[in-house]
Write a protein that holds these residues in place. Structure first.
Motif, PDB file in Angstrom:
ATOM      1  N   GLY A 148       0.805  -1.213   0.000  1.00 54.49           N
ATOM      2  CA  GLY A 148       0.000   0.000   0.000  1.00 54.49           C
ATOM      3  C   GLY A 148       0.836   1.261   0.000  1.00 54.49           C
ATOM      4  O   GLY A 148       0.543   2.211  -0.725  1.00 54.49           O
ATOM      5  N   GLU A 151       2.733   1.747  -3.423  1.00 51.38           N
ATOM      6  CA  GLU A 151       1.890   2.102  -4.566  1.00 51.38           C
ATOM      7  C   GLU A 151       0.813   3.116  -4.195  1.00 51.38           C
ATOM      8  O   GLU A 151      -0.202   3.229  -4.875  1.00 51.38           O
ATOM      9  CB  GLU A 151       1.223   0.831  -5.111  1.00 51.38           C
ATOM     10  N   GLN A 152       1.008   3.880  -3.103  1.00 44.71           N
ATOM     11  CA  GLN A 152      -0.038   4.732  -2.578  1.00 44.71           C
ATOM     12  C   GLN A 152      -0.558   5.747  -3.590  1.00 44.71           C
ATOM     13  O   GLN A 152      -1.762   5.926  -3.738  1.00 44.71           O
ATOM     14  CB  GLN A 152       0.449   5.473  -1.329  1.00 44.71           C
ATOM     15  N   ARG A 154      -0.570   5.629  -6.832  1.00 43.30           N
ATOM     16  CA  ARG A 154      -1.372   4.983  -7.883  1.00 43.30           C
ATOM     17  C   ARG A 154      -2.745   4.593  -7.356  1.00 43.30           C
ATOM     18  O   ARG A 154      -3.768   4.778  -8.029  1.00 43.30           O
ATOM     19  CB  ARG A 154      -0.643   3.737  -8.399  1.00 43.30           C
ATOM     20  N   TYR A 155      -2.787   4.054  -6.126  1.00 46.00           N
ATOM     21  CA  TYR A 155      -4.079   3.662  -5.562  1.00 46.00           C
ATOM     22  C   TYR A 155      -5.002   4.865  -5.391  1.00 46.00           C
ATOM     23  O   TYR A 155      -6.174   4.829  -5.759  1.00 46.00           O
ATOM     24  CB  TYR A 155      -3.880   2.979  -4.205  1.00 46.00           C
ATOM     25  N   SER A 158      -6.114   6.349  -8.841  1.00 42.65           N
ATOM     26  CA  SER A 158      -6.853   5.487  -9.754  1.00 42.65           C
ATOM     27  C   SER A 158      -8.142   4.946  -9.147  1.00 42.65           C
ATOM     28  O   SER A 158      -8.873   4.228  -9.805  1.00 42.65           O
ATOM     29  CB  SER A 158      -5.970   4.303 -10.197  1.00 42.65           C
ATOM     30  N   ARG A 159      -8.430   5.271  -7.878  1.00 40.02           N
ATOM     31  CA  ARG A 159      -9.652   4.787  -7.262  1.00 40.02           C
ATOM     32  C   ARG A 159     -10.867   5.400  -7.960  1.00 40.02           C
ATOM     33  O   ARG A 159     -10.841   6.543  -8.398  1.00 40.02           O
ATOM     34  CB  ARG A 159      -9.710   5.149  -5.774  1.00 40.02           C
ATOM     35  N   LYS A 164     -12.630   7.140  -2.422  1.00 44.47           N
ATOM     36  CA  LYS A 164     -11.330   7.760  -2.648  1.00 44.47           C
ATOM     37  C   LYS A 164     -10.802   8.318  -1.333  1.00 44.47           C
ATOM     38  O   LYS A 164     -10.921   9.523  -1.063  1.00 44.47           O
ATOM     39  CB  LYS A 164     -11.444   8.868  -3.710  1.00 44.47           C
ATOM     40  N   PHE A 169      -4.658   4.376   1.677  1.00 40.07           N
ATOM     41  CA  PHE A 169      -5.489   3.285   1.172  1.00 40.07           C
ATOM     42  C   PHE A 169      -4.754   1.967   1.375  1.00 40.07           C
ATOM     43  O   PHE A 169      -3.631   1.795   0.905  1.00 40.07           O
ATOM     44  CB  PHE A 169      -5.798   3.485  -0.310  1.00 40.07           C
ATOM     45  N   PRO A 171      -4.593  -1.806   0.365  1.00 39.12           N
ATOM     46  CA  PRO A 171      -5.153  -2.617  -0.723  1.00 39.12           C
ATOM     47  C   PRO A 171      -5.708  -3.946  -0.233  1.00 39.12           C
ATOM     48  O   PRO A 171      -5.407  -4.408   0.865  1.00 39.12           O
ATOM     49  CB  PRO A 171      -3.944  -2.822  -1.645  1.00 39.12           C
TER      50      PRO A 171
END
Length: 369
Positions: A148, A151-152, A154-155, A158-159, A164, A169, A171
């Motif tokens: 998480g 890649e925070q 991106r998460y 892209s949510r 959001k 976030f 994962p």
């Protein structure tokens, strides 16, 4: 004997070319001799190399191979472990910051507020906290948190717009706007059994309200219309001693809850009051690692909570569980004579966050860290 005239003819550049056939034959012979020498050298070189490997000890060769494999793995591991430089919270809030409003809330600019304070390099800071935790305890069970943090950006970017979270976030958690009572059955039943106790302490507090001032300990929140007041016992992981002393039984009850978030910035416990005609602007919560529990204390008609586009109504003495990382709003459109809508709000752990992950997240997101 024939080599003498051939060599002379090749080196004497001033002599006329009387025998072109003889010269071509000479060049072909020399090229064949050079090529033969090259093959012999190459064959000798390969044979020497093979013999060198045969003469070496097998254990030494295995050790060298293992070291080479470990070096390649280390390079790959280091490259993968470093967090990527994403603009996390800042990127999500850039448009709102231009207007001075964040999801319906005016920025408080408090250094303690995890929602309103913009940290540069937040991902690097979180990764550093995770490394520090792993050194003290263990990396075991940290895979999802590590993923998480890495890649925070991106998460978060892209949510889908329906969910959001603004800060963190995690994962691979099941996502749903509302949760059943069984998600945290023990704590739900404990809160509902103590409904009258919490209600009595609220009524004592509410007597201090007047038309001209806001009583001590209460906070007024920004709303498009109406009035929204909160009385915090725990605010972003920090106990509010003065308020807790005024609600001693409710505060002791928090200590009996098994899944209450009380040690990190995502944990809150408060009494929330909406006066008639109040609308809370649509907004997202900061994370999906928690579920928010509302125990209805006073629930007039025409009051609704809408999470992820799904409306629900509160009921007195009953708990309503939802994921506030989904887009949500609340409103009280009942008549003034029915009085305010009042709930006791407490943040509980998402049921799919493991015990080891809870301990790590308490460390990573400890207040003031």
């Amino acid at each position: 004997m024939v080599w003498v005239p051939l060599r002379t003819a090749r080196t004497d550049r001033r002599a006329p070319l009387r025998a072109p056939t003889t010269r071509c034959t000479t060049m072909s012979l020399e090229w064949l001799m050079d090529w033969s020498w090259s093959l012999d050298g190459l064959r000798d070189f390969i044979a020497t190399g093979i013999q060198s490997f045969r003469d070496c000890d097998a254990t030494a060769l295995a050790a060298v191979a293992c070291l080479l494999v470990l070096f390649v793995w280390y390079c790959y591991h280091v490259g993968r472990e470093q967090p990527r430089a994403y603009a996390t919270v800042n990127a999500l809030m850039q448009s709102a910051e231009a207007n001075g409003v964040q999801n319906g809330y005016v920025y408080c600019h408090s250094p303690e507020c995890v929602r309103c304070t913009h940290h540069d390099g937040l991902n690097q800071k979180l990764y550093h906290n995770l490394q520090e935790y792993a050194k003290r305890y263990s990396w075991s069970g940290m895979g999802r948190i590590h993923k998480g943090i890495r890649e925070q950006g991106r998460y978060l970017n892209s949510r889908p717009s329906i969910q959001k979270p603004e800060v963190f976030f995690l994962p691979d958690l099941p996502t749903t706007p509302y949760f059943s009572r069984d998600a945290q059955k023990h704590d739900v039943e404990l809160l509902e059994r103590n409904f009258q106790t919490i209600l009595c302490e609220f009524e004592t507090l509410y007597k201090a309200f007047s038309n001209c001032s806001l009583p001590q300990g209460w906070k007024m929140n920004s709303t498009p219309s109406g009035e929204w007041f909160t009385f915090y016992l725990v605010n972003q992981g920090m106990c509010v001693p003065r308020n807790c002393r005024r609600c001693p039984r409710t505060y002791r009850l928090l200590g009996s809850l098994r899944t209450c978030i009380g040690n990190n910035v995502f944990g809150n416990a408060c009494i929330s009051v909406l006066s008639p005609g109040t609308v809370i602007a649509e907004h997202y919560g900061p994370t999906n690692i928690r579920i928010r529990c509302h125990l209805g204390l006073k629930t007039p008609s025409n009051c609704e909570l809408v999470v992820g586009g799904e409306p629900q109504c509160w009921a007195e003495g009953r708990c309503l569980l939802f994921d506030d990382s989904f887009l949500h709003t609340a409103f009280h459109e009942g008549p003034p004579e029915e009085g305010p809508r009042v709930v006791f709000m407490v943040d509980l752990w998402h049921p799919n966050v493991a015990a080891a992950e809870r301990q790590a997240l308490d460390f990573i997101f400890a207040p003031g860290r």
